[in-house]
Design a protein around this motif. Structure first.
Motif, short mmCIF file in Angstrom:
data_model
loop_
_atom_site.label_atom_id
_atom_site.label_comp_id
_atom_site.label_asym_id
_atom_site.label_seq_id
_atom_site.Cartn_x
_atom_site.Cartn_y
_atom_site.Cartn_z
N TRP A 87 36.22 48.93 49.67
CA TRP A 87 37.00 47.96 48.91
C TRP A 87 38.06 48.64 48.04
CZ3 TRP A 87 38.64 43.20 47.62
CH2 TRP A 87 39.08 42.99 46.32
N SER A 90 40.92 50.55 50.33
CA SER A 90 41.76 49.69 51.16
C SER A 90 42.57 48.72 50.30
CB SER A 90 40.90 48.93 52.18
OG SER A 90 39.87 48.20 51.54
N SER A 91 41.99 48.20 49.22
CA SER A 91 42.74 47.28 48.36
C SER A 91 43.86 48.00 47.64
CB SER A 91 41.80 46.61 47.35
OG SER A 91 41.21 47.55 46.49
N ALA A 107 42.86 39.17 49.49
CA ALA A 107 41.64 39.87 49.06
C ALA A 107 40.53 38.90 48.68
CB ALA A 107 41.96 40.81 47.90
N SER A 165 39.75 45.22 53.08
CA SER A 165 39.12 45.25 51.75
C SER A 165 38.26 44.02 51.53
CB SER A 165 40.20 45.35 50.66
OG SER A 165 40.91 44.14 50.51
N CYS A 168 35.13 44.47 53.54
CA CYS A 168 34.25 45.48 52.92
C CYS A 168 33.49 44.88 51.75
CB CYS A 168 35.08 46.68 52.46
SG CYS A 168 35.59 47.79 53.79
N TRP A 169 34.19 44.11 50.91
CA TRP A 169 33.50 43.49 49.77
C TRP A 169 32.46 42.49 50.26
CZ3 TRP A 169 33.83 44.38 44.53
CH2 TRP A 169 33.17 43.46 43.70
#
Length: 305
Positions: A87, A90-91, A107, A165, A168-169
Motif C-alpha cells: 500500500w 504503490s500509493s 485508492a 494500492s 493491497c490494502w
C-alpha cells in the motif's frame, strides 16, 4: 454494541470519527506536496519509521504491551507485506503521477475489493448489496479513468499503481481479520509499520542519500510532520478506538467522507481541476461504498398479542 441508541454512544467516538475523516481526507493533498521534494522511498521510510516508533510510545504511555508474540509473527509478516509495504509504496509512486483528487477516489475503492477477497479468503457471502456496490464502484472507475486508459491521454501507470494500492490494502484488511491476534491490536499496527517498512528502509538506503531530507523547504517539512503526526499516529490509533466504541457500520461513515474531502482539498489547495468525470465518479464510488459498508439494521418484529 450495535443495538445502542445514538444518544447512548460516547461523544469521544464522534470527536475521533470527525478527526479521522478530516485528517485522512487531507492526507493525499498533503502527500502530494511532500512528494514534490522527496522520492516515494524516502518519504515512506520516514513515515513508517516514525509511525511505528510513535505508536509504540503511545502504547507504552497507554499501558499497552508492545511485546512481539512469536505465534503472531507469520500472519503479521504476511499482512504487513500487503497493508504496509504494498500500500505505502504503490500509493506513493502512483500519487506522483496523478492529481491527488483522482488518486484518493481510486485508492478508497479498497472496501469494494475487500468484499471480493473476503468471499474467497474468509468465505464471506457475496450478497446482492455487495454485488450492486461492486458494479457501481467499477462504473465510477470507468467514468474516471476509462478514456485515459484506452487513449493513453493521461497516466495509465499511475492509475494502475493506485489500483494496486487499493488491492493491497484490501488484501491486508482481509488477512488482518483472519486472526485472532494474541497481541493487542494497537501493538499489531505498530509492528506492521516496522516489519512492513523493512523493504522500504532498504530501498531508501539503496536509492537515496540522507542529505535529501536536509534540502527540504519549510512547507514540505511542516507538511511531512503533519502526515506523520495525524494520518499516521492519530488516525491509526483513533480508528481502532472508534471501532471499539461504535458499530462497524457507523465507524465506516468516516471512510465514506474521505474521498470527497480529498477531492475538495486538492482543488482548493493544489488548484487541481475538477470536472464532470471526477464528480460523477466520486458520486458513484461513494454510493458503492455506502452499499457495501453500511449494513441496514434488521427490523424488529412485534410479537403478536
Amino acid at each position: 454494541m450495535s443495538d445502542r441508541a445514538p444518544e447512548s454512544l460516547p461523544r469521544l467516538g464522534f470527536v475521533l470519527l470527525a478527526g479521522i475523516t478530516l485528517f485522512w481526507g487531507l492526507n493525499f493533498p498533503a502527500m502530494k506536496i511532500v512528494l514534490g521534494e522527496l522520492t516515494p522511498w524516502t518519504f515512506r521510510a520516514v513515515c513508517l519509521s516514525f509511525g511505528g516508533l510513535g505508536l509504540m510510545v503511545i502504547n507504552r504511555l497507554s499501558g499497552v504491551s508492545n511485546r512481539l508474540v512469536f505465534s503472531d509473527l507469520k500472519l503479521l509478516a504476511l499482512t504487513s507485506l500487503f497493508m504496509v509495504t504494498g500500500w505505502q509504496l504503490s500509493s506513493a509512486f502512483g500519487l506522483g503521477l496523478l492529481s491527488s483528487g483522482r488518486a484518493v477516489i481510486i485508492a478508497y475503492t479498497m472496501p469494494l475489493w475487500a468484499a471480493v477477497l473476503g468471499r474467497f479468503l474468509l468465505n464471506d457471502r457475496l450478497t446482492k448489496r455487495r454485488i450492486i456496490g461492486l458494479v457501481t464502484g467499477l462504473t465510477g472507475l470507468g467514468v474516471l479513468i476509462g478514456p485515459d486508459l484506452i487513449t493513453f491521454e493521461s497516466a495509465p501507470v499511475g492509475v494502475l499503481l493506485l489500483l494496486v494500492s487499493a488491492w493491497c490494502w484490501a488484501a491486508g484488511t482481509v488477512l488482518f481479520k483472519r486472526g485472532p491476534w494474541t497481541m493487542p491490536i494497537s501493538a499489531v499496527v505498530a509492528w506492521m509499520f516496522l516489519i512492513g517498512g523493512i523493504p522500504v528502509f532498504i530501498g531508501a538506503a539503496v536509492f537515496e542519500t540522507p542529505d535529501v531530507l536536509f534540502n527540504m523547504s519549510l512547507k514540505a517539512v511542516l507538511t511531512l510532520a503533519y502526515v506523520v503526526a495525524f494520518p499516521m499516529w492519530f488516525c491509526h490509533w483513533a480508528y481502532y478506538k472508534v471501532v471499539s466504541l461504535f458499530p462497524v457500520s457507523l465507524a465506516s461513515i468516516g471512510v465514506l467522507l474521505i474521498p470527497p474531502l480529498g477531492v475538495l482539498t486538492g482543488a482548493l489547495v493544489l488548484g487541481e481541476a475538477v470536472g464532470w468525470r471526477e464528480l460523477s465518479s466520486l458520486a458513484l464510488v461513494i454510493s458503492a461504498l455506502f452499499t457495501v459498508m453500511i449494513t441496514p439494521r434488521p427490523r424488529k418484529h412485534r410479537k403478536s398479542a
